[in-house]
Design an enzyme around this catalytic site. Structure first.
Site, PDB file in Angstrom:
ATOM      1  CB  CYS A 211      -7.617  -4.357  -5.659  1.00 30.51           C
ATOM      2  SG  CYS A 211      -9.048  -5.434  -5.734  1.00 30.51           S
ATOM      3  CG  HIS A 212      -5.541 -10.039  -6.861  1.00 26.63           C
ATOM      4  ND1 HIS A 212      -6.311  -9.569  -7.914  1.00 26.63           N
ATOM      5  CD2 HIS A 212      -4.516 -10.748  -7.416  1.00 26.63           C
ATOM      6  CE1 HIS A 212      -5.779 -10.005  -9.044  1.00 26.63           C
ATOM      7  NE2 HIS A 212      -4.698 -10.713  -8.767  1.00 26.63           N
TER       8      HIS A 212
ATOM      9  CD  GLU B 247      -2.189 -12.436 -10.586  1.00 27.79           C
ATOM     10  OE1 GLU B 247      -1.206 -11.734 -10.257  1.00 27.79           O
ATOM     11  OE2 GLU B 247      -3.306 -11.962 -10.850  1.00 27.79           O
TER      12      GLU B 247
ATOM     13  CE1 TYR C 200      -4.013  -2.086   0.453  1.00 26.40           C
ATOM     14  CE2 TYR C 200      -2.633  -3.316   1.974  1.00 26.40           C
ATOM     15  CZ  TYR C 200      -3.780  -3.215   1.208  1.00 26.40           C
ATOM     16  OH  TYR C 200      -4.681  -4.246   1.204  1.00 26.40           O
TER      17      TYR C 200
ATOM     18  CG  ASN D 109     -10.864  -2.456  -8.141  1.00 26.05           C
ATOM     19  OD1 ASN D 109     -11.396  -1.998  -9.143  1.00 26.05           O
ATOM     20  ND2 ASN D 109     -10.025  -3.477  -8.178  1.00 26.05           N
TER      21      ASN D 109
END
Length: 159
Positions: free
Chosen positions: A122-123, A149, A91, A114
């Site tokens: 946003c993850h 991912e 962040y 979001n």
């Protein structure tokens, strides 16, 4: 706006399209959602999301429109789309990138607001030191997305 729902590894996932773009996503089924479409923009969005969840797609190409949000939120959401697949930023790092180094908490609020999670990733934003904190879809979903991912990124790097 038309909502469509698909099954995914993070449960039912709804995607909203208008005549020109994806304009929202939602964890779970939206009451007005239709089953998966066969064609059109909604069909393309569902196909890309399925490919993403299958580990076959690392970048979305469907057009996205974000119809709301403050200037700061929009800056954060733009920055989210620049975080490479399989990587994370904190962040605080995102706050610095949008020009407000003291706004880490405001970045968290923007993440929570979001309107297009997963497609606008946003993850990929985590707490200081890589700590998994906060996620509108719940931390188990965030972990699943990050693991998906990371696994795909590692397989591609080692291929």
């Amino acid at each position: 706006m038309r909502w469509t729902v698909l099954d995914s590894p993070i449960g039912e996932f709804s995607v909203a399209t208008d005549d020109t773009a994806v304009c929202g996503t939602h964890f779970g089924r939206v009451a007005s959602a239709d089953d998966e479409p066969a064609d059109g923009l909604a069909g393309r969005a569902v196909a890309e999301l399925r490919a993403y969840f299958a580990g076959e797609l690392t970048g979305f190409t469907v057009p996205v429109t974000v119809p709301r949000g403050s200037e700061f939120e929009r800056a954060v959401w733009r920055e989210m789309t620049r975080i490479p697949y399989g990587e994370t930023l904190t962040y605080g790092e995102v706050a610095r990138l949008v020009g407000d180094p003291g706004a880490a908490r405001a970045v968290g609020v923007a993440c929570n607001r979001n309107p297009v999670p997963v497609i606008v990733p946003c993850h990929r934003i985590v707490g200081a030191g890589g700590k998994l904190v906060g996620f509108g879809g719940g931390l188990p979903r965030k972990v699943t997305l990050l693991e998906l991912e990371a696994g795909v990124a590692l397989r591609r790097a080692w291929s």
